[in-house]
Write an enzyme that holds these catalytic residues in place. Structure first.
Site, PDB file in Angstrom:
ATOM      1  N   GLY A 108      42.945  33.317  39.006  1.00 60.60           N
ATOM      2  CA  GLY A 108      42.883  31.595  39.170  1.00 60.60           C
ATOM      3  C   GLY A 108      43.313  31.191  40.633  1.00 60.60           C
ATOM      4  CD  GLU A 131      38.433  35.451  37.032  1.00 61.27           C
ATOM      5  OE1 GLU A 131      38.404  36.657  37.669  1.00 61.27           O
ATOM      6  OE2 GLU A 131      38.839  34.522  37.340  1.00 61.27           O
TER       7      GLU A 131
END
Ligand code: DAK
Length: 257
Positions: A108, A131
Site C-alpha cells: 500500500g 502482498e
C-alpha cells in the site's frame, strides 16, 4: 507530538504531510488514511495552497497497509469498513500531489505513492508489491497503476514474485521522475511543488486532470477531453495575462481566475 498519525506543515504555498508511525515503518492504518484524506481535502479547497507533498521518513515512506489491522478481517468486513474510501481520496485531489519517497515504499505504500501525480525519490528508495508473501495480492492499484507505469513483465515479477525496484531501476522504468540524495530529496520535492504552486492555478488544475484522463480514456476521447480543457482556458483571466506578459516581455501575475 509523537503519537500523531500524520504531521501537517505548510511551506509557502505547499502543504506537506509527513506520515508519522515510524515504529511501524509508517504502516497505513485506517485512521491514518482517513487523517491523510482529510488533510489533503482541506488543502485542496484552500486557495492559499497550490500543491501538496506526502512524505514519510528516511527509512520508510510506508511499508504497506497495516497488516496487523487487517489480519483477522473477513471479506465482508473489508468490504463494509470502506477500506478503499480513505485511499481513493488521494487520487481525487484537484491540486497536484507529489510523493517524496525514501526507504521502503511497499504494498500500500507503493500504491499510495502511485496515486500521487509524481514520485520524487531518494537514492535509498525501494518500491515493491510484496502482498503475495502474505497470501494476498495488491488491492489499491498495484496491479493497475504499476502496469501502466513500468509495463506488464516487470509488474508481473513484482506482483507474483516480490521483485523490488531500486530508485535507479524505478527511474529507468518510468515509475518515478527524479532521484536525489537522501539528505535533500524532500527539499527538492518541496521546491518542485512550490514552483508548480506558483503557476497559473486553473491551467495547472486542468492540465493535471487531462494527463490523468490518459489512464482512463481511449486516445481519441483523451484528445477531445484535452482540447476542451485547452479551449476552456481561453475564458480565464490568466490566459490573457500569460499571453500579454509574453508579448510585453514581462513576468505574468496569476490571479487564478
Ligand atoms: N503493517 C504493520 N506493521 C508493519 C508493517 C506493515 N505493513 N511493516 C512493518 N511493520 C512493523 C513491524 O511489524 C515491526 O513492528 P514491531 O515488531 O517492532 O512491533 C516494525 O514495523 C519494524 O519492522 P521490521 O522489524 O520488520 O523491520 P525490518 O527492517 O526487519 O524489515 C520490512 C522491514 C519493510 C522489509 C518488513 O517490515 C516488511 O516486510 N514489512 C511488510 C511489508 C509488506 O508486506 N507490505 C504489504 C502489506 S499488505 C487496500 C488498500 C491497501 C492495501 C490493500 C487493499 N484497499 C483500500 C482495498 C495494501 C495492502 C498491503 O500493503
Amino acid at each position: 507530538m509523537a503519537d500523531e498519525l500524520i504531521l501537517r506543515e505548510v511551506h509557502g504555498e505547499v502543504g506537506l504531510v509527513r506520515l508519522n508511525r515510524p515504529a511501524a515503518l509508517n504502516a497505513l492504518s485506517l485512521p491514518l488514511m482517513n487523517e491523510l484524506g482529510d488533510a489533503l481535502a482541506a488543502w485542496d479547497s484552500d486557495p492559499a495552497i497550490g500543491a501538496m507533498v506526502i512524505t514519510g521518513n528516511n527509512r520508510a515512506f510506508a511499508a504497506g497497509a497495516d497488516i496487523k489491522e487487517m489480519a483477522d478481517a473477513t471479506s465482508v468486513q473489508m468490504l463494509t469498513h470502506d477500506h478503499i474510501g480513505g485511499w481513493d481520496r488521494v487520487a481525487e485531489m484537484h491540486k497536484p500531489v507529489i510523493a517524496a519517497v525514501s526507504g521502503y515504499a511497499l504494498g500500500g505504500g507503493c500504491e499510495l505513492a502511485m496515486m500521487c501525480d509524481m514520485i520524487i525519490a531518494s537514492e535509498t528508495a525501494v518500491f515493491g508489491q510484496p502482498e503475495i508473501n502474505l497470501g494476498v495480492m495488491p488491492g489499491a492499484g498495484g496491479t493497475q497503476r504499476m502496469v501502466r507505469a513500468v509495463g506488464k513483465s516487470i509488474t508481473m515479477e513484482m506482483v507474483l514474485n516480490d521483485r523490488r525496484l531500486s530508485a535507479e531501476e524505478a527511474y529507468q522504468f518510468g515509475l518515478i521522475s527524479r532521484i536525489y540524495p537522501v539528505e535533500n530529496y524532500l527539499d527538492e520535492a518541496l521546491r518542485i511543488a512550490g514552483e508548480i504552486a506558483a503557476r497559473a492555478p486553473v491551467a495547472v488544475r486542468l492540465a493535471k486532470e487531462s494527463v490523468n484522463k490518459a489512464f482512463e480514456m481511449s486516445l481519441s476521447q483523451g484528445l477531445a477531453f484535452e482540447r476542451r480543457n485547452f479551449y476552456f482556458l481561453f475564458s480565464s483571466d490568466d490566459q490573457k495575462e500569460g499571453m500579454d506578459a509574453f508579448a510585453n516581455k514581462r513576468k505574468p501575475e496569476w490571479k487564478g481566475k
